[in-house]
Each structure stands twice: as C-alpha cells, then as structure tokens.
Write an enzyme that holds these catalytic residues in place. Structure first.
Site, PDB file in Angstrom:
ATOM      1  N   ASN A 155     -53.501 -32.963 -10.310  1.00 43.10           N
ATOM      2  CA  ASN A 155     -54.627 -32.668  -9.431  1.00 43.10           C
ATOM      3  C   ASN A 155     -54.496 -31.340  -8.703  1.00 43.10           C
ATOM      4  OD1 ASN A 155     -52.612 -34.699  -8.510  1.00 43.10           O
ATOM      5  ND2 ASN A 155     -53.430 -34.189  -6.499  1.00 43.10           N
ATOM      6  N   HIS A 205     -65.629 -40.772  -8.672  1.00 42.52           N
ATOM      7  CA  HIS A 205     -65.996 -39.651  -7.785  1.00 42.52           C
ATOM      8  C   HIS A 205     -65.330 -38.321  -8.126  1.00 42.52           C
ATOM      9  CE1 HIS A 205     -62.546 -39.063  -4.904  1.00 42.52           C
ATOM     10  NE2 HIS A 205     -62.216 -40.267  -5.342  1.00 42.52           N
ATOM     11  N   CYS A 331     -51.206 -32.332   5.386  1.00 45.22           N
ATOM     12  CA  CYS A 331     -50.915 -32.640   6.784  1.00 45.22           C
ATOM     13  C   CYS A 331     -50.338 -34.035   6.882  1.00 45.22           C
ATOM     14  CB  CYS A 331     -52.181 -32.568   7.620  1.00 45.22           C
ATOM     15  SG  CYS A 331     -52.692 -30.898   7.967  1.00 45.22           S
TER      16      CYS A 331
HETATM   17  C1  LIG Z   1     -58.173 -38.364  -6.589  1.00 44.87           C
HETATM   18  C2  LIG Z   1     -56.981 -38.870  -7.301  1.00 44.87           C
HETATM   19  C3  LIG Z   1     -56.531 -40.181  -7.123  1.00 44.87           C
HETATM   20  C4  LIG Z   1     -57.168 -41.120  -6.120  1.00 44.87           C
HETATM   21  O1  LIG Z   1     -58.416 -41.552  -6.562  1.00 44.87           O
HETATM   22  P1  LIG Z   1     -59.350 -42.438  -5.620  1.00 44.87           P
HETATM   23  O2  LIG Z   1     -60.442 -42.908  -6.492  1.00 44.87           O
HETATM   24  O3  LIG Z   1     -59.824 -41.512  -4.549  1.00 44.87           O
HETATM   25  O4  LIG Z   1     -58.526 -43.549  -5.081  1.00 44.87           O
HETATM   26  C5  LIG Z   1     -55.447 -40.608  -7.860  1.00 44.87           C
HETATM   27  N1  LIG Z   1     -54.836 -39.792  -8.741  1.00 44.87           N
HETATM   28  C6  LIG Z   1     -55.245 -38.528  -8.945  1.00 44.87           C
HETATM   29  C7  LIG Z   1     -54.544 -37.682  -9.942  1.00 44.87           C
HETATM   30  C8  LIG Z   1     -56.322 -38.021  -8.237  1.00 44.87           C
HETATM   31  O5  LIG Z   1     -56.705 -36.765  -8.431  1.00 44.87           O
END
Ligand SMILES: *Cc1c(COP(=O)(O)O)cnc(C)c1O
Length: 398
Positions: A155, A205, A331
């Site tokens: 991410n 999302h 943070c």
């Molecule tokens: C955003 C993200 C999550 C968390 O996803 P949610 O649907 O917000 O709980 C988990 N793993 C990765 C790699 C992400 O980018």
C-alpha cells in the site's frame, strides 16, 4: 487552478465512490431494503438476488467461483479472518505462520496476537526494492508451518511481490497461501487460482466502491480450505462469517468490480502515464529526489518518493491543503514513527521521514498533476533554502 482547489492524490488510502456505484446502491437503502436472509417475502428475495448478482460480479473479476466469496466488513476483517481462522482450524497440524515485515498493520497486528496465544510467526525481510527473497521463504517453511501470508502489492510503495513463484513454493511444500490483495484487485489482474493462492482479502473502498464492505476469497477445491469463524451467529456466508449482509454495500462492491473488470486495462495505462509524468518531473527537477521501491514490479498508480533533508510533514504544510497525499510516517500517539515499510527496505529514519506517497486514480487529471509538480518543486526549494542541514549537505559536510 483556483486558490482553494483540493487535489486528491491519496487513492491508496481510499477511493471516492464511482457515481455509477452510488446509483446502483441507492434503491437498496429505500425501496428494496430487505434482509437477504429473509426467506418469507419479496423484500428478502430481492435482496438475496442482488447479493447473488454482486457475488457473481466480484467472483468474475478475480476468476473465482461464487461460493468462494465470503463477504466481510473490509480487508482488515478479511486479514483477521484468514489468519486467525486458519490458525485455529489447522492448530493440530502446526502453529507456524510466515509473513513479511512490510505487510499492512492488519496482518502484522493479527500475527502479534497469534504469537500471544501460542503461535510462532516468522517475519521475512525485504531487499531495498521491497521484494522478498524466495530462497528465504523456502528455507523458512518447516514441519509446523500452516500458512504463508504475503501481500500482493504494498500500500505504501505499490511494490508487487512475485506471487506465482511464491504460490509454486507453497504448493511444493504443501502449505496454504494467503494474500492481502487489497491494493492490487481492480488495478491489475488478480486471479488467485492462477497463482496458487488459497485465501485472498480485498475491500470495496480501494476500488471505487463504498467503505465498510470487503471480501475474503476462500478456495473450495484442491484444497478445500476451512476456517474457524471469528464472528459467530446466524451462520451466514457458509458459516464462515455471521451477521446480516450489508446489501447496499455489497451491491456497490459488485458494481465496482464490474466496472474494474471492464476498465482496468485502459485505466492502468492512463493513470500510469500520469504517475510517470509526475515522477519523471520530480526526479529530474528536484535534487536528491529518489523513488522508493522496485520500479519494474510496481502498481501503476503509486509513487513513493523521498526528498533528502526535507521533512515530509513540512513539505505538506507548503501545499496549503491544496494537495492530499500521505507522508511516510504514521502517527502513533504523540510521536511520529517512520514508516515500517520504508525502514524494512533499509531507508534510514530521516530519509523515511522525508518520503511522500502520491497515489493517483480514476478521477486524477493531467492539470492536477501539472499543478502538483509545481507545488512540490516550490515547496522543496522553500524548505531547503531555510535549512542549515541542506546547506551543510551541499557543502559536503554531511
Ligand atoms: C486499506 C488496506 C487494508 C484495510 O482495508 P479496510 O477495508 O479499510 O479494512 C488492508 N490491507 C491493505 C494492503 C490496505 O491497503
């Protein structure tokens, strides 16, 4: 560009809903508001049918069967369900899990929990490109290993792990493979079966669907993966995840998957070109600006850059809230910790703290990228002009 214009370059944190997704969802809040588990009237049947349709759209995006999709509240829950569910179900076979230092906190914190309740976890290191060493993975697998958990794409950096090779190793060694594919699904082709992946978590999302709904792919044949449910109740989702289904959310998730399947290829090209334009300009025109992570094995929409001796929080201030990006820090309470992903890749703490993640998406325009290039250039010059550390660095004293 207007003075108070806001540019969103934080698509890896969350994406706006596509208007086509919102439109598909709307009736399911009002006129078609049934519970998909209600068997005795048309409200329930309608909802059940809508969920089945969405399940098909999502399964089709990743090349899975409909029964292999377990709806969750998001990827965090999917990560928890995969890790804890496998750990508990296969506890008699072994207690060892292998993962990577650069995983999302939803995986790392779940692994910490598993260690507290008697599990053993190996955390693989990454090289400076953010990639794991396949030999190290193979060497880490032992008699008691039940699960390997490796994210498809990171991410923070967008770095893509060699999932096919990882899948082959897990197959040879007879261990299950789970992948958090949250950032990859809908951006690049992600067929778990083609890569030997048995469990795969993702979320709506991050792919232009609504927040609060996700899915866990659970392989049903050769091997049939079993999980211990983490939420008990009415036995929804084949007993793997109880709770009334979020029908509007699931309908939106399905629509988002359908759009992604149709548009992913052209979108990746368009967004990739904008990302490359941004990156090339910043690297060429700003001194000591460096790309973090593998350039070849990377998602098209992300650029993680470090600007030596520029504090990323300070750089953000110079944007006057015109540009939304993520800094390399998280943070935790009052202190700013450098990103665990960047430090795992060998970046020194100060360089990690001078990093910014730009993540682009479906609604990013070239005009926005041009504006961003100018803002980042001006901001780094402004901060370095005031910086004694930069002056010393330039004089070769650092
Ligand atoms: C955003 C993200 C999550 C968390 O996803 P949610 O649907 O917000 O709980 C988990 N793993 C990765 C790699 C992400 O980018």
């Amino acid at each position: 560009m207007k003075k108070n214009q806001r540019i969103y370059l934080d698509y890896n944190a969350t994406t706006p809903c596509d208007p086509r997704v919102v439109e598909a969802m709307l009736p399911f809040f009002t006129t078609m508001s049934g519970n998909a588990a209600s068997r005795s009237h048309p409200y329930g049947w309608e909802a059940e049918e809508a969920v089945a349709h969405a399940r098909g759209q999502i399964a089709s995006l990743i090349g899975a069967e409909e029964k292999e999709i377990v709806f969750t509240s998001g990827a965090t829950e999917g990560d928890n369900l995969a890790l804890k569910g496998v750990y508990e179900m296969y506890r008699r076979k072994g207690n060892h899990i292998i993962t990577v230092e650069t995983e999302h906190k939803a995986v790392l914190d779940t692994c910490l929990h598993i260690e507290k309740i008697g599990g053993e976890v190996t955390y693989l290191k990454v090289d400076e490109a953010g990639l794991i060493d396949l030999g190290a993975l193979k060497a880490a697998i032992k008699e008691t290993t039940v699960l390997v958990a490796i994210m498809w794409a990171n991410n923070e950096t967008g770095v893509i792990q060699p999932m096919s090779e990882i899948g082959k190793i897990c197959e040879e060694e007879g261990v299950l493979l789970f992948s958090d594919a949250t950032q990859a699904v809908g951006k690049i082709p992600t067929n778990p079966k083609e890569h030997g992946i048995h469990l795969m978590a993702f979320t709506a999302h991050k792919m232009y669907g609504p927040k609060g709904v996700g899915a866990l792919f659970v392989n049903r044949k050769r091997p049939r993966v079993k999980l211990t449910a983490q939420i008990a109740g009415g036995g929804h989702e084949e007993g793997m995840r109880s709770g009334t289904l979020n029908v509007p959310g699931i309908v939106g998730f399905g629509k988002a998957a359908e759009i992604a399947k149709a548009e992913m290829e052209t979108e990746a090209i368009r967004v990739g070109q904008l990302r490359n334009k941004l990156e090339k300009a910043l690297v060429a025109e700003i001194e000591e600006c460096k790309i973090n992570g593998s350039i070849e094995n990377r998602l098209p929409q992300v650029s993680n850059l470090s600007f030596r001796h520029v504090d990323s929080e300070g750089l953000l201030m110079t944007f006057n809230q015109n540009i939304a990006v993520a800094t390399g820090s998280a943070c935790t309470s009052a202190s700013m910790d450098p990103s665990h992903v960047l430090t795992a890749m060998g970046l020194a703490e100060d360089l990690a703290k001078s990093s910014i993640r730009f993540s682009l998406g479906r609604f990013t325009t070239e005009e926005e990228i041009d504006f961003t290039i100018e803002k980042v250039k001006a901001g780094t010059v402004q901060l370095r002009d005031l910086s004694p550390v930069w002056e010393m660095f330039k004089e070769g004293l650092l």
